[in-house]
Design a protein around this motif. Structure first.
Motif, PDB file in Angstrom:
ATOM      1  N   UNK A 177      -6.307   9.815   1.106  1.00  0.00           N
ATOM      2  CA  UNK A 177      -5.210  10.441   0.356  1.00  0.00           C
ATOM      3  C   UNK A 177      -4.636   9.464  -0.661  1.00  0.00           C
ATOM      4  N   UNK A 178      -4.517   8.207  -0.267  1.00  0.00           N
ATOM      5  CA  UNK A 178      -4.020   7.181  -1.194  1.00  0.00           C
ATOM      6  C   UNK A 178      -4.960   7.039  -2.389  1.00  0.00           C
ATOM      7  N   UNK A 179      -6.262   7.065  -2.138  1.00  0.00           N
ATOM      8  CA  UNK A 179      -7.240   6.981  -3.237  1.00  0.00           C
ATOM      9  C   UNK A 179      -7.078   8.179  -4.170  1.00  0.00           C
ATOM     10  N   UNK A 180      -6.947   9.363  -3.586  1.00  0.00           N
ATOM     11  CA  UNK A 180      -6.772  10.567  -4.398  1.00  0.00           C
ATOM     12  C   UNK A 180      -5.477  10.503  -5.203  1.00  0.00           C
ATOM     13  N   UNK A 181      -4.396  10.069  -4.558  1.00  0.00           N
ATOM     14  CA  UNK A 181      -3.108   9.971  -5.247  1.00  0.00           C
ATOM     15  C   UNK A 181      -3.178   8.987  -6.413  1.00  0.00           C
TER      16      UNK A 181
END
Length: 189
Positions: A177-181
């Motif tokens: 999720x952090x990568x996507x964000x």
């Protein structure tokens, strides 16, 4: 695999080439054909390497590519038709150009007709006389087309960071999720 030492994750280019490829710590690498001269620097490893497909979770043959060379005609070209004809004649219509580039400069193409020439089908002693150049061309014909955007390398870097964080104990879904964000922020979404 990283935790049990099956997968080596070098910290730098030097770690990758000096310790892994040119050392004795690996049984193989997943890389483009441009890494061949680096592999061949270790004469003692002659006959210990071969070119093959990539492993997949399904057990099927795996093929991948992350780009390569492209030919462009820029907007400031004063004779676009002549430039197109030149490229079609030298790179699009003759395998002689590719044979000469391989023989004289070590430049490997994935142009499918080049894989049929005598030059591309010569065995390479370092690789157990495997015709690696013809094999690379043939494998390239199986690579699926992937549409890339201006954010391709950013996405790759964010996912790579997430993988390292997961290996080091981060929660998988949180790291992804952090990568996507981060990618969405960069893209302005």
């Amino acid at each position: 695999m990283a935790k049990d030492g099956t997968l080596l994750m070098p910290n730098s280019w030097s770690d990758y080439t000096d310790k892994a490829i040119q050392g004795d710590q690996v049984a193989g690498v997943m890389n483009g054909n441009w890494i061949i001269p680096t592999i061949e620097k270790v004469e003692a490893n002659s006959g210990k390497w071969e070119i093959t497909t990539m492993p997949t979770l399904s057990g099927e043959e795996g093929y991948a590519s992350n780009g390569g060379a492209s030919l462009y005609i820029t907007s400031n070209c004063s004779n676009v038709d002549l430039a197109k004809d030149f490229l079609a004649y030298t790179f699009g219509g003759s395998t002689v150009t590719y044979d000469n580039a391989l023989k004289d400069g070590g430049v490997i193409s994935t142009y499918a007709p080049a894989g049929e020439t005598d030059v591309y089908n010569e065995g390479v002693e370092y690789f157990n006389n495997q015709p690696i150049y013809a094999d690379i061309v043939e494998m390239g014909t199986h690579v699926q087309i992937v549409e890339q955007s201006d954010y391709h390398y950013s996405a790759r870097n964010y996912v790579g960071t997430a993988i390292v964080n997961i290996i080091n104990g981060a929660d998988t879904m949180e790291a992804l999720q952090e990568a996507e964000d981060q990618l969405n922020f960069e893209m302005g979404n």
